[in-house]
Design a protein around this motif. Structure first.
Motif, PDB file in Angstrom:
ATOM      1  N   ARG A  23      30.312 -17.243 -92.697  1.00 41.60           N
ATOM      2  CA  ARG A  23      31.556 -17.975 -92.447  1.00 41.60           C
ATOM      3  C   ARG A  23      31.403 -19.083 -91.411  1.00 41.60           C
ATOM      4  N   PRO A  24      30.803 -18.842 -90.233  1.00 45.92           N
ATOM      5  CA  PRO A  24      30.642 -19.945 -89.271  1.00 45.92           C
ATOM      6  C   PRO A  24      29.803 -21.095 -89.841  1.00 45.92           C
ATOM      7  N   PHE A  25      28.764 -20.771 -90.567  1.00 44.97           N
ATOM      8  CA  PHE A  25      27.917 -21.775 -91.212  1.00 44.97           C
ATOM      9  C   PHE A  25      28.751 -22.639 -92.155  1.00 44.97           C
ATOM     10  N   ALA A  26      29.520 -21.988 -93.019  1.00 47.04           N
ATOM     11  CA  ALA A  26      30.327 -22.702 -94.016  1.00 47.04           C
ATOM     12  C   ALA A  26      31.463 -23.486 -93.371  1.00 47.04           C
ATOM     13  N   VAL A  27      32.116 -22.915 -92.370  1.00 44.45           N
ATOM     14  CA  VAL A  27      33.228 -23.604 -91.702  1.00 44.45           C
ATOM     15  C   VAL A  27      32.741 -24.893 -91.046  1.00 44.45           C
ATOM     16  N   VAL A  28      31.600 -24.839 -90.395  1.00 45.37           N
ATOM     17  CA  VAL A  28      31.038 -26.034 -89.753  1.00 45.37           C
ATOM     18  C   VAL A  28      30.715 -27.094 -90.797  1.00 45.37           C
ATOM     19  N   ILE A  29      30.123 -26.690 -91.902  1.00 43.36           N
ATOM     20  CA  ILE A  29      29.761 -27.677 -92.925  1.00 43.36           C
ATOM     21  C   ILE A  29      31.004 -28.274 -93.570  1.00 43.36           C
ATOM     22  N   VAL A  30      31.976 -27.454 -93.918  1.00 41.55           N
ATOM     23  CA  VAL A  30      33.199 -27.971 -94.549  1.00 41.55           C
ATOM     24  C   VAL A  30      33.926 -28.913 -93.587  1.00 41.55           C
ATOM     25  N   GLY A  31      34.121 -28.505 -92.341  1.00 38.93           N
ATOM     26  CA  GLY A  31      34.786 -29.373 -91.365  1.00 38.93           C
ATOM     27  C   GLY A  31      33.974 -30.606 -91.046  1.00 38.93           C
ATOM     28  N   GLY A  32      32.673 -30.430 -90.891  1.00 36.82           N
ATOM     29  CA  GLY A  32      31.803 -31.564 -90.574  1.00 36.82           C
ATOM     30  C   GLY A  32      31.724 -32.569 -91.702  1.00 36.82           C
ATOM     31  N   ILE A  33      31.767 -32.075 -92.936  1.00 36.22           N
ATOM     32  CA  ILE A  33      31.733 -32.972 -94.101  1.00 36.22           C
ATOM     33  C   ILE A  33      32.960 -33.870 -94.120  1.00 36.22           C
ATOM     34  N   VAL A  34      34.096 -33.313 -93.761  1.00 35.98           N
ATOM     35  CA  VAL A  34      35.338 -34.105 -93.764  1.00 35.98           C
ATOM     36  C   VAL A  34      35.217 -35.267 -92.775  1.00 35.98           C
ATOM     37  N   SER A  35      34.843 -34.957 -91.532  1.00 37.49           N
ATOM     38  CA  SER A  35      34.754 -36.031 -90.534  1.00 37.49           C
ATOM     39  C   SER A  35      33.566 -36.961 -90.811  1.00 37.49           C
ATOM     40  N   ALA A  36      32.452 -36.415 -91.270  1.00 36.93           N
ATOM     41  CA  ALA A  36      31.279 -37.255 -91.556  1.00 36.93           C
ATOM     42  C   ALA A  36      31.579 -38.238 -92.677  1.00 36.93           C
ATOM     43  N   THR A  37      32.242 -37.772 -93.708  1.00 36.96           N
ATOM     44  CA  THR A  37      32.579 -38.646 -94.833  1.00 36.96           C
ATOM     45  C   THR A  37      33.551 -39.731 -94.395  1.00 36.96           C
ATOM     46  N   PHE A  38      34.554 -39.339 -93.647  1.00 36.48           N
ATOM     47  CA  PHE A  38      35.525 -40.327 -93.166  1.00 36.48           C
ATOM     48  C   PHE A  38      34.840 -41.411 -92.339  1.00 36.48           C
ATOM     49  N   PHE A  39      34.028 -41.003 -91.386  1.00 43.66           N
ATOM     50  CA  PHE A  39      33.378 -41.983 -90.518  1.00 43.66           C
ATOM     51  C   PHE A  39      32.303 -42.790 -91.244  1.00 43.66           C
TER      52      PHE A  39
END
Length: 183
Positions: A148-164
């Motif tokens: 879960r921590p692995f997946a949560v970081v990737i899902v959240g990080g993907i959102v901000s990484a894609t936006f930026f």
């Protein structure tokens, strides 16, 4: 007197793993920077792409905070993975800008055209990783304490990484190379 207390077990393993990661992650980022410099033959372009990595932390840390999770070895590995996706998307975008400039377009035209042309591939990469790991990010069953921590970081990080990548990267590229070609 004569007795000492030490922490052992899972805490000790996490401390040891975090110590290793504190050495491995900077070396990996340095290695990625060298590869980016080798690819683009430009310090500015390598810096621009590697500069996207901290923006993945915004989404990753927000995801951890919103889900009530703490930084762990599993989430640290998630940060490494999402940083790789961010760098990949940055390379895709910058290569398109450079290709358009080589065909005689201005920097501004290249950025506008490149952002449009690379929107779909970047969104596809983000959606594949984000939606693929969404079930693991939302899980609460057996084994979820590590996945879960692995997946949560990737899902959240993907959102901000894609936006930026889609918003900040074209703006910074245009500002840095408005008067001079990147190559």
């Amino acid at each position: 007197q004569g007795y000492t207390m030490t922490w052992g077990g899972q805490f000790e393993n996490q401390e040891r793993a975090m110590k290793r990661l504190s050495i491995i992650v900077p070396l990996s980022v340095l290695g990625i920077f060298v590869l980016l410099f080798w690819t683009f033959k430009s310090m500015k372009l390598a810096t621009l792409v590697i500069g996207l990595i901290p923006f993945t932390w915004i989404g990753g840390l927000s995801g951890l905070a919103l889900s009530g999770l703490h930084l762990s070895v599993s989430s640290a590995v998630g940060f490494i993975a999402v940083a790789g996706i961010s760098v990949q998307n940055g390379v895709i975008m910058v290569e398109q800008f450079i290709a358009s400039i080589r065909y005689g377009k201005t920097v501004n035209e290249s950025v506008l055209e490149g952002a449009k042309l690379r929107l779909r591939p970047i969104l596809m990469t983000a959606l594949m990783a984000g939606l693929g790991l969404l079930p693991a990010a939302l899980s609460h069953g057996i084994g979820s304490e590590t996945q879960r921590p692995f997946a949560v970081v990737i899902v959240g990080g993907i959102v901000s990484a894609t936006f930026f990548t889609l918003v900040l990267l074209p703006l910074v590229f245009n500002a840095w190379f408005k008067d001079a070609s990147p190559k």
